[in-house]
Design a protein around this motif. Structure first.
Motif, PDB file in Angstrom:
ATOM      1  N   PRO A 111      37.171  31.037  36.773  1.00 13.00           N
ATOM      2  CA  PRO A 111      37.457  32.415  36.334  1.00 13.00           C
ATOM      3  C   PRO A 111      36.515  33.455  36.932  1.00 13.00           C
ATOM      4  N   ILE A 112      35.259  33.093  37.188  1.00 11.02           N
ATOM      5  CA  ILE A 112      34.353  34.058  37.839  1.00 11.02           C
ATOM      6  C   ILE A 112      34.869  34.353  39.251  1.00 11.02           C
ATOM      7  N   ALA A 113      35.238  33.299  39.976  1.00  7.61           N
ATOM      8  CA  ALA A 113      35.726  33.476  41.350  1.00  7.61           C
ATOM      9  C   ALA A 113      37.024  34.287  41.371  1.00  7.61           C
ATOM     10  N   LEU A 114      37.920  33.983  40.425  1.00 10.55           N
ATOM     11  CA  LEU A 114      39.202  34.700  40.364  1.00 10.55           C
ATOM     12  C   LEU A 114      38.963  36.180  40.054  1.00 10.55           C
ATOM     13  N   ALA A 115      38.094  36.444  39.082  1.00 11.55           N
ATOM     14  CA  ALA A 115      37.806  37.838  38.704  1.00 11.55           C
ATOM     15  C   ALA A 115      37.198  38.588  39.893  1.00 11.55           C
ATOM     16  N   GLU A 116      36.316  37.940  40.606  1.00 11.65           N
ATOM     17  CA  GLU A 116      35.655  38.583  41.747  1.00 11.65           C
ATOM     18  C   GLU A 116      36.652  38.841  42.886  1.00 11.65           C
ATOM     19  N   ALA A 117      37.501  37.848  43.169  1.00  6.03           N
ATOM     20  CA  ALA A 117      38.496  37.999  44.246  1.00  6.03           C
ATOM     21  C   ALA A 117      39.464  39.139  43.922  1.00  6.03           C
ATOM     22  N   GLU A 118      39.849  39.230  42.645  1.00  9.02           N
ATOM     23  CA  GLU A 118      40.776  40.301  42.237  1.00  9.02           C
ATOM     24  C   GLU A 118      40.091  41.665  42.352  1.00  9.02           C
ATOM     25  N   GLU A 119      38.838  41.716  41.903  1.00  4.40           N
ATOM     26  CA  GLU A 119      38.055  42.969  41.959  1.00  4.40           C
ATOM     27  C   GLU A 119      37.912  43.479  43.390  1.00  4.40           C
ATOM     28  N   LYS A 120      37.760  42.537  44.327  1.00  4.60           N
ATOM     29  CA  LYS A 120      37.586  42.908  45.737  1.00  4.60           C
ATOM     30  C   LYS A 120      38.909  43.242  46.424  1.00  4.60           C
ATOM     31  N   GLY A 121      40.008  43.161  45.687  1.00  4.18           N
ATOM     32  CA  GLY A 121      41.322  43.485  46.261  1.00  4.18           C
ATOM     33  C   GLY A 121      41.854  42.397  47.182  1.00  4.18           C
ATOM     34  N   LEU A 122      41.359  41.170  47.008  1.00  2.00           N
ATOM     35  CA  LEU A 122      41.798  40.079  47.888  1.00  2.00           C
ATOM     36  C   LEU A 122      43.051  39.385  47.370  1.00  2.00           C
ATOM     37  N   ILE A 123      43.422  39.711  46.117  1.00  3.29           N
ATOM     38  CA  ILE A 123      44.645  39.130  45.531  1.00  3.29           C
ATOM     39  C   ILE A 123      45.534  40.296  45.130  1.00  3.29           C
ATOM     40  N   ASN A 124      46.763  40.297  45.633  1.00  2.00           N
ATOM     41  CA  ASN A 124      47.647  41.433  45.378  1.00  2.00           C
ATOM     42  C   ASN A 124      49.003  41.001  44.838  1.00  2.00           C
ATOM     43  N   ASN A 125      49.720  42.001  44.305  1.00  2.00           N
ATOM     44  CA  ASN A 125      51.021  41.757  43.693  1.00  2.00           C
ATOM     45  C   ASN A 125      51.906  40.861  44.558  1.00  2.00           C
ATOM     46  N   GLY A 126      52.447  39.801  43.966  1.00  2.00           N
ATOM     47  CA  GLY A 126      53.366  38.928  44.694  1.00  2.00           C
ATOM     48  C   GLY A 126      52.696  37.812  45.475  1.00  2.00           C
ATOM     49  N   ASP A 127      51.361  37.834  45.550  1.00  2.89           N
ATOM     50  CA  ASP A 127      50.656  36.774  46.279  1.00  2.89           C
ATOM     51  C   ASP A 127      50.799  35.424  45.565  1.00  2.89           C
TER      52      ASP A 127
END
Ligand code: COA
Length: 329
Positions: free
Chosen positions: A289-305
């Motif tokens: 969850p830390i990695a997921l939260a960080e990746a999302e915060e950095k904009g590396l995960i986007n809608n539909g990915d």
């Protein structure tokens, strides 16, 4: 069909940073060895009076804020941890009380470092069945409190932290499939020998350092290399997807060599694999969850990915999940 999706993420890392150089002061190790064999450069350690629930509360509050819901909207809190505040009551109940989740059931889930991915699988079943609408899954660990500083093969690997996710129903995307696995025959390669009913805590168990985390690195390494890739492929197949569909792999952060072998099995380029273990080390159930939260915060995960989560850990256990990402609110 009703699926579950993540609508809020939170993370909390204690401030105190311990570098490999810092460890050299009191452990027979070197920055070079740790970096080369694991990829870890620093980790965070909580203060002596800080507990798993303290870290969990901070991550949970951020996840609630991001999801735009209140604590008393929660139906259920699942906390994955191998370093609970106490054997009982459940750390989930301590967090439930402190955040004011007055309408939620709460329990702890113990699947080692796979705990968070186990947790979102349980949470999504509650949501898919229609039983619950708002479920929080927290991974929180204060591993610094169970490290044996005389065992250089383990004490350099771990760190403290917490991550949390709010899951809610969705009609499109969300968690498409998940897969859980276990092999209890390997339980004695990664465990805490004393403090349970097998060996209640005594002067003798403390003298023998049996209240600390014990790990045999090599068999765990081999197990991890075998399961991380195969579990990822299996969950993709379950969802009717191919490895070429993956936009981001968020693996358990234990060792860069283990992560690379999983990435290789999925034929993923480096930019499609999120790695932060250089900064935090292995935070067990908190790592995904830390990695997921960080990746999302950095904009590396986007809608539909298409996002794959995969983990392995004590038990032995492994778990994987594949999601069609819906942007957070
Ligand atoms: N600093 C310096 N030397 C160390 C050391 C340290 N912190 N820890 C071990 N060594 C030494 C060993 O004593 C050994 O020395 P020797 O060859 O003279 O006997 C040498 O380094 C190699 O040890 P080995 O255990 O074979 O190293 P490795 O390449 O297998 O790496 C781990 C060790 C722990 C990094 C690796 O086994 C691993 O990552 N295992 C999986 C751990 C894991 O992911 N756990 C989390 C589970 S969720």
């Amino acid at each position: 069909m009703r699926k579950a999706t993540i609508t809020g993420l939170g993370k909390y890392l204690p401030e105190k940073e311990i570098t490999n150089k810092d460890l050299e002061e009191f452990v027979d190790t070197s920055d070079e060895w740790i970096t080369k064999r694991t990829g870890i450069k620093t980790r965070r350690f909580a203060a002596d009076d800080v507990t798993a629930s303290d870290l969990g509360v901070k991550a949970a509050e951020e996840a609630l804020e991001k999801a735009g819901i209140k604590a008393d909207d929660l139906d259920l809190i699942i906390t994955a941890t191998i370093t609970p505040d106490m054997m009982f009551p459940a750390t989930a109940c301590l967090i439930q009380d402190r955040i004011g989740a007055s309408n939620a059931g709460a329990f702890d889930l113990e699947a080692g470092c796979s705990g968070f991915v186990y947790g979102i699988t349980v949470a999504s079943s509650f949501i898919e069945s229609g039983l619950y609408d708002n479920v929080m899954v927290i991974g929180t660990e204060v591993l610094s409190k169970i490290l044996n500083w005389e065992d250089r093969g383990t004490c350099v690997l771990f760190g403290d932290g917490a991550g949390a996710a709010v899951l809610q129903p969705t009609e499109k995307g969300g968690i498409l499939a998940s897969d859980l696995g276990s092999d209890g025959s390997g339980g004695d390669t990664l465990y805490q020998p004393a403090g349970g009913s097998l060996k209640p805590a005594s002067h003798e168990t403390v003298d023998n350092n049996e209240h600390y985390l014990y790990m045999e690195g090599t068999p765990v390494f081999k197990f991890a290399v075998k399961t991380m890739g195969s579990a990822s492929l299996k969950v993709l197949k379950k969802a009717g997807l191919d490895k070429s569909d993956v936009d981001m792999l968020v693996p358990h952060q234990a060792n860069t060599r283990i992560i690379s072998s999983a990435a290789k099995k999925l034929k993923l380029s480096e930019d499609k694999v999120y790695v932060n273990l250089d900064k935090y080390g292995n935070t067990s159930a908190a790592s995904v969850p830390i990695a997921l939260a960080e990746a999302e915060e950095k904009g590396l995960i986007n809608n539909g990915d298409t996002v794959v989560l995969v983990a392995f850990g004590a038990g032995l256990t492994w778990a994987s999940a594949v999601m069609k990402w819906n942007d957070l609110k």
